[in-house]
Design a protein around this motif. Structure first.
Motif, PDB file in Angstrom:
ATOM      1  N   SER B 108      23.926  45.155 -23.168  1.00 32.92           N
ATOM      2  CA  SER B 108      23.614  45.683 -21.841  1.00 32.92           C
ATOM      3  C   SER B 108      22.861  47.010 -21.917  1.00 32.92           C
ATOM      4  CB  SER B 108      24.897  45.851 -21.029  1.00 32.92           C
ATOM      5  OG  SER B 108      25.833  46.615 -21.742  1.00 32.92           O
ATOM      6  N   THR B 252      29.437  50.282 -18.378  1.00 34.81           N
ATOM      7  CA  THR B 252      30.715  49.598 -18.612  1.00 34.81           C
ATOM      8  C   THR B 252      31.560  50.308 -19.662  1.00 34.81           C
ATOM      9  OG1 THR B 252      29.716  47.525 -18.032  1.00 34.81           O
ATOM     10  CG2 THR B 252      31.744  47.421 -19.288  1.00 34.81           C
ATOM     11  N   LYS B 311      34.019  47.145  -8.816  1.00 33.54           N
ATOM     12  CA  LYS B 311      34.288  48.231  -9.742  1.00 33.54           C
ATOM     13  C   LYS B 311      35.021  49.374  -9.037  1.00 33.54           C
ATOM     14  CE  LYS B 311      31.941  50.212 -13.708  1.00 33.54           C
ATOM     15  NZ  LYS B 311      30.651  50.604 -14.282  1.00 33.54           N
ATOM     16  N   GLY B 359      32.014  44.431 -15.959  1.00 38.76           N
ATOM     17  CA  GLY B 359      30.759  44.657 -16.669  1.00 38.76           C
ATOM     18  C   GLY B 359      30.066  43.345 -17.026  1.00 38.76           C
ATOM     19  N   ASP B 363      26.416  42.285 -15.768  1.00 37.90           N
ATOM     20  CA  ASP B 363      25.301  41.997 -16.675  1.00 37.90           C
ATOM     21  C   ASP B 363      24.577  40.724 -16.254  1.00 37.90           C
ATOM     22  OD1 ASP B 363      25.762  44.158 -18.193  1.00 37.90           O
ATOM     23  OD2 ASP B 363      26.772  43.104 -19.833  1.00 37.90           O
TER      24      ASP B 363
END
Lengths: 479, 541
Positions: B108, B252, B311, B359, B363
């Motif tokens: 990432s 992340t 998140k 995460g 992605d």
């Protein structure tokens, strides 16, 4: 009287002074400026070696009590010489690009250094005054090197006028002290001192003169303009070497002339000035968009932290101040050095923070080094700036000045914002314009790398199994 | 033994930092990734003997101690590292997360890989150093050292509002820790005077020991200064405002390290310093801290419930979960403090896993909005399973780790003499229900139902690397859930010993106080005249 011994005790100063004369002569006979540069570096290096040796020598007074050698003064000399040497090393490329690389610069620099060396060892109000003036007059000239730029002229004129004014205060103070005690020698003044109005007024005026030179609030007005208008590497010189010399002279005055708190207790005055200096310096620095001006206000704030150590008035406080000056010399020259590098092939506007966007990735080594220096200035462990602040604030806490220490750490927390802001531009913002950056010269790069390594090394030194620098400094005040 | 354990501990701490030096000699992005992975994996395996060789019966005594010489005469500040029952598991958790965060960043991160992985490795050394240091000045240095890499991780590789987030994080934490620094120096001189040998000492073994006590006035101020720094780091309500920002904007790996390790520095500090060193103040302020903790639990849960961003939801759930930890610490009995210690590990595992999961989905889809998802379980069955386990662990389902910690904490808080009021435990229990509500509701909206967004049709299930980094976490979640004693045994002796020491110290301090000696406000605060409030004295009568 053993004159040879006297001369020997001021050997670094003599070497530097002679080198200054040689450089001027070389310039007069139109030899290349590179020779002047070589002579300057060589003389400073030799003087530094001798100065470092004298750190471990005995202590005493020379020239009929006019100067001291060994102890605090010897350390002051080393601070001045380290500062000057590194400033000369980073100056060459920068001054060449700015078309200012002349022999006179080195001559002035060496004479100013002679003054600083004298200032750091003065044991007499007369030698203090003469040294201070030798230093200041040369600095007025250096401040005006950008003579065709408006800000250069402004810097020199402002510095000269306000400097002359403050010298007046200083001299008047000396006169009153002499009137009150009949002495000019620091220790003899202390012996003859009575808490009369005349004496106290004299000391007060003397302090005003010193506060001006160390840029304590409210005598700081000249600093930002002068720092901004002076060629960057010479700003570094003024901010470190001159400040170290004046602070060491300040310590000598406090320990030798005013040791008796019953006659004149200046702790409260220094405390109040320290508090105002830390707060005002940091708050105004928050609002600066020009990196040089930001560092100017930050240097005001650092003078405040240093005065916290002086206010403690203990052995721990004074040794903390000396250590802090050492730390400050390393990291501040480093920071100005990188700024000088970025500014080299651009005009002075390039010190606006906006032009730093994305530069951190263009020249990674310079970016990393600037980050190290700024983090150290902000007092983040494990860098030398933290250790310095630690000693100074610890001394204040030990002396019972807890409110002062708390104001100090909170002020330094605020300072983190503006140091980080430079890194925000360096790394977090995208470059909006393409700038060309020249490759740094070998000496320039080496000098900065040495400074960065020392900044980190002295940050972790306390945990290394070696004899600490602080131990050496503390030994000066062991009774 | 092939190698001295003391040396091994030091190697474990500094190996990640050496990895940064190794970057000078490697070329290319792949090599940088592999170097970091190898360094952190080796660190993890090197740290394993530390737990196998650990003397469980003596967990109150630091083990594998390396002691440097004082930095200069009279000042007992020295390099002092070692592990005891409190720090061991957190230390291991940190080494476990080393390779995991490296793997999580594998594909990432696209720009400035050397910088990014250097920051992760420095952060690793800083975190390990905090947990291992037994000298408070060294502790402080490592504590601060962790700020710099996190600042850059969020600032350079973060999301759209990264600059605001990272500066807020940095300044907020720094203000707290600088106030702590002043208190620390004062404490050092105070303790130094008590040794009779040194002028200054910051040796935790002496400061927390039974011989050293502090007067009530000083204790109060010192406790408040230390507690402020740690509560900002936890973060306890109302100091939590930096956390959602920092979490949302961080990459992340940054979020994972922040949640799994750095937030623990706060709660760890409360147990390490505040509990044994300032016992009277600790007990006196316990109900107030519990109120803040309970507010944090409920408030965090309620705010998490209305989040649109996955998140942010997990970030607010952290505020809620760490409220439990603080509640447990200040309940001040063996059960609750044990629960708090194991809950630190649990939160690390489950929230760490949740951030990794968020995460992974980010992605793939470059969005974290709950409304953009739905029905993903059909496309990503393995992912759905992992996500489910982490969600349930976070909620505190019996059989998984979260249950153990929350159960012990609530149990301890219920019987706590300091709280003397069951309402804390009861309200906090509502927090557990709310946690189930917001987590499961979120899970349902993201994973189940019809696929409403065409983008989600193309989703591919998680690959071997991603499974690999979640599996160890899942194993530990189940293991702690089924056999908690394998983990709680390390801190048992520690908690017992220091609660006893603290109680004795607090009684000794109160007994030595004469009402005229201290200012009125202190006497009122600690109820000296009536002599009633010292709950422990009352208990003995």
């Amino acid at each position: 009287m053993d004159y040879l011994h006297d001369l020997q005790s001021f050997l670094p100063g003599i070497i530097v002074a002679v080198a200054g004369l040689v450089v001027i002569m070389l310039d007069a006979f139109r030899k290349g400026v590179h020779i002047s540069y070589g002579v300057t570096v060589g003389a400073l290096f030799i003087a530094l070696i001798i100065g470092i040796q004298s750190l471990f020598g005995d202590t005493g007074t020379a020239f009929m009590g006019m100067i001291v050698y060994g102890g605090t003064g010897a350390f002051g000399k080393v601070l001045v010489l380290i500062g000057t040497l590194f400033c000369v090393l980073i100056s060459k490329d920068y001054l060449t690009d700015k078309d200012l690389h002349n022999g006179e610069v080195y001559g002035m620099l060496l004479f100013a250094t002679t003054g600083m060396l004298g200032l750091a060892v003065s044991n007499d109000l007369i030698s203090l005054f003469v040294s201070l003036e030798t230093m200041s007059i040369c600095l007025y000239v250096l401040a005006g090197l950008f003579k065709n730029e408006k800000i250069g002229a402004e810097a020199a004129l402002k510095y000269f006028l306000l400097g002359a004014f403050s010298t007046g205060f200083l001299l008047y103070g000396i006169a009153l002290i002499y009137g009150a005690t009949g002495q000019t020698n620091l220790t003899e003044v202390a012996a003859a001192a009575e808490p009369t109005l005349l004496f106290l007024a004299g000391v007060g005026l003397l302090l005003v003169g010193i506060f001006f030179k160390i840029a304590a609030v409210p005598f700081h007005m000249w600093t930002p303009d002068v720092y901004q208008g002076t060629p960057t590497t010479l700003t570094a010189y003024m901010a470190t070497a001159a400040k170290s010399a004046t602070f060491v002279a300040f310590i000598l005055i406090l320990t030798r002339m005013l040791p008796n708190a019953e006659i004149a207790n200046w702790t409260n005055v220094i405390q109040i000035v320290a508090i105002i200096t830390m707060i005002v310096g940091n708050l105004i620095a928050l609002a600066q968009d020009n990196v040089k001006r930001m560092l100017a206000y930050s240097s005001i704030a650092h003078a405040g932290y240093l005065m916290v150590g002086l206010a403690a008035g203990t052995a721990a406080g004074y040794s903390g101040v000396l250590y802090y000056l050492f730390a400050y010399t390393l990291m501040n020259i480093g920071a100005f050095g990188v700024i000088a590098y970025y500014e080299r092939n651009h005009n002075l506007d390039f010190t606006e923070i906006d032009s730093y966007a994305g530069l951190g990735f263009k020249m990674p080594i310079m970016g990393v080094m600037l980050s190290i220096f700024l983090f150290s200035l902000a007092g983040i462990p494990p860098l030398v700036g933290f250790i310095g602040k630690y000693y100074v604030f610890a001394a204040a806490i030990q002396a019972g000045l807890i409110p002062l220490a708390i104001i100090g750490v909170l002020a330094s927390a605020a300072s983190v914002y503006y140091y980080l802001r430079v890194m925000v531009f360096l790394y977090f913002k995208e470059a909006h314009k393409e700038y060309t950056l020249k490759a740094p010269g070998f000496m320039f790069k080496t000098a900065l790398i040495i400074l960065a390594v020392l900044t980190v090394y002295y940050g972790v030194e306390p945990v290394l199994p070696s004899t600490g620098l602080i131990e050496l400094i503390t030994s000066y005040y062991a009774v | 033994m092939l190698i001295q354990m003391e040396l091994l501990l030091n190697i474990t701490i500094y190996l990640p930092l050496l990895g940064v030096v190794a970057f000078l000699f490697v070329k290319g992005d792949e090599a940088v990734k592999w170097t970091s992975l190898i360094v952190t994996t080796v660190t993890f395996f090197l740290s394993l003997p530390l737990i196998f060789q650990f003397d469980v019966a003596n967990s109150a005594i630091p083990q594998y101690v390396t002691e440097g010489s004082p930095i200069f005469s009279g000042m007992d500040i020295k390099y002092l590292v070692g592990l005891d029952g409190l720090s061991l598991l957190l230390f291991m958790l940190t080494t476990l997360f080393g390779p995991i965060v490296i793997l999580a960043s594998w594909s990432s991160i696209k720009k400035n890989l050397i910088g990014y992985f250097s920051m992760l490795l420095i952060l690793q050394t800083a975190s390990l150093g905090v947990f291992a240091s037994l000298d408070l000045v060294v502790f402080y240095v490592f504590f601060e050292l962790g700020l710099i890499p996190m600042y850059f991780l969020i600032g350079i590789w973060g999301g759209s509002d990264k600059i605001r987030a990272t500066i807020k994080f940095f300044i907020y934490t720094l203000v707290g820790s600088l106030v702590m620094l002043v208190a620390l120096i004062y404490l050092g001189y105070h303790a130094g005077a008590a040794t009779g040998v040194f002028e200054f000492t910051s040796d935790w073994r002496f400061i927390s020991g039974p011989e050293y006590t502090i007067g009530l006035v000083e204790q109060t101020w010192l406790f408040l200064a230390f507690a402020l720094a740690f509560c900002i780091k936890v973060p306890l309500f109302p100091f939590h405002t930096w956390l959602p920002y920092a979490h949302t904007e961080a990459p992340t790996a940054g979020s994972v390290v922040l949640a799994a390790i750095m937030l623990k520095l706060g709660t760890y500090g409360l147990v390490r310093v505040c509990l044994p060193v300032f016992p009277n103040a600790f007990m006196e302020f316990a109900p107030m801290m519990a109120v803040l903790a309970v507010i944090g639990i409920i408030y965090g849960a309620l705010v998490a419930m209305v989040q649109k961003d996955v998140k942010k939801l997990v970030a607010y759930s952290s505020v809620s979960h760490l409220g439990f930890v603080v509640l447990g610490i200040f309940a001040f009995n063996t059960i609750a403090v044990q629960g708090a210690i194991i809950q630190m590990i649990n939160h690390g595992l489950s929230t760490g896993a949740l951030f990794l999961i968020v995460g992974m989905i980010y992605d793939r889809r470059h969005t974290r909005m709950i409304s953009d998802f739905g029905g993903i379980a059909k496309k990503m069955p393995v992912f759905a399973t992992m996500f489910m386990i982490a969600t349930l662990a976070s909620i505190g389902l019996p059989g998984l780790n979260g249950f153990i910690g929350e159960f012990l904490i609530l149990n301890g808080a219920f019987i706590s003499e300091l709280y003397s009021n069951k309402v804390y435990a009861i309200i906090s229990a509502i927090g557990v229900i709310l946690a189930a509500a917001y987590m499961l509701w979120m899970y349902q909206r993201v994973m189940f139902g019809p696929i409403t967004n065409k983008e989600n049709e193309k989703l591919i299930d998680i690959n071997g690397r991603e499974i690999g980094l979640l599996v160890p976490l899942v194993i530990f979640m189940v293991w702690i859930g089924i056999r908690p004693v394998d983990f709680t045994k390390y801190s048992e002796e520690w908690v017992d010993t220091f609660i006893t020491i603290s109680e004795e110290k607090s009684v000794a301090v109160i007994e030595n106080v004469k009402p005229g000696d201290i200012p009125d406000w202190t006497a009122r605060l600690y109820n000296i005249e009536t002599g009633k409030n010292n709950k422990l004295l009352a208990k003995q009568d």
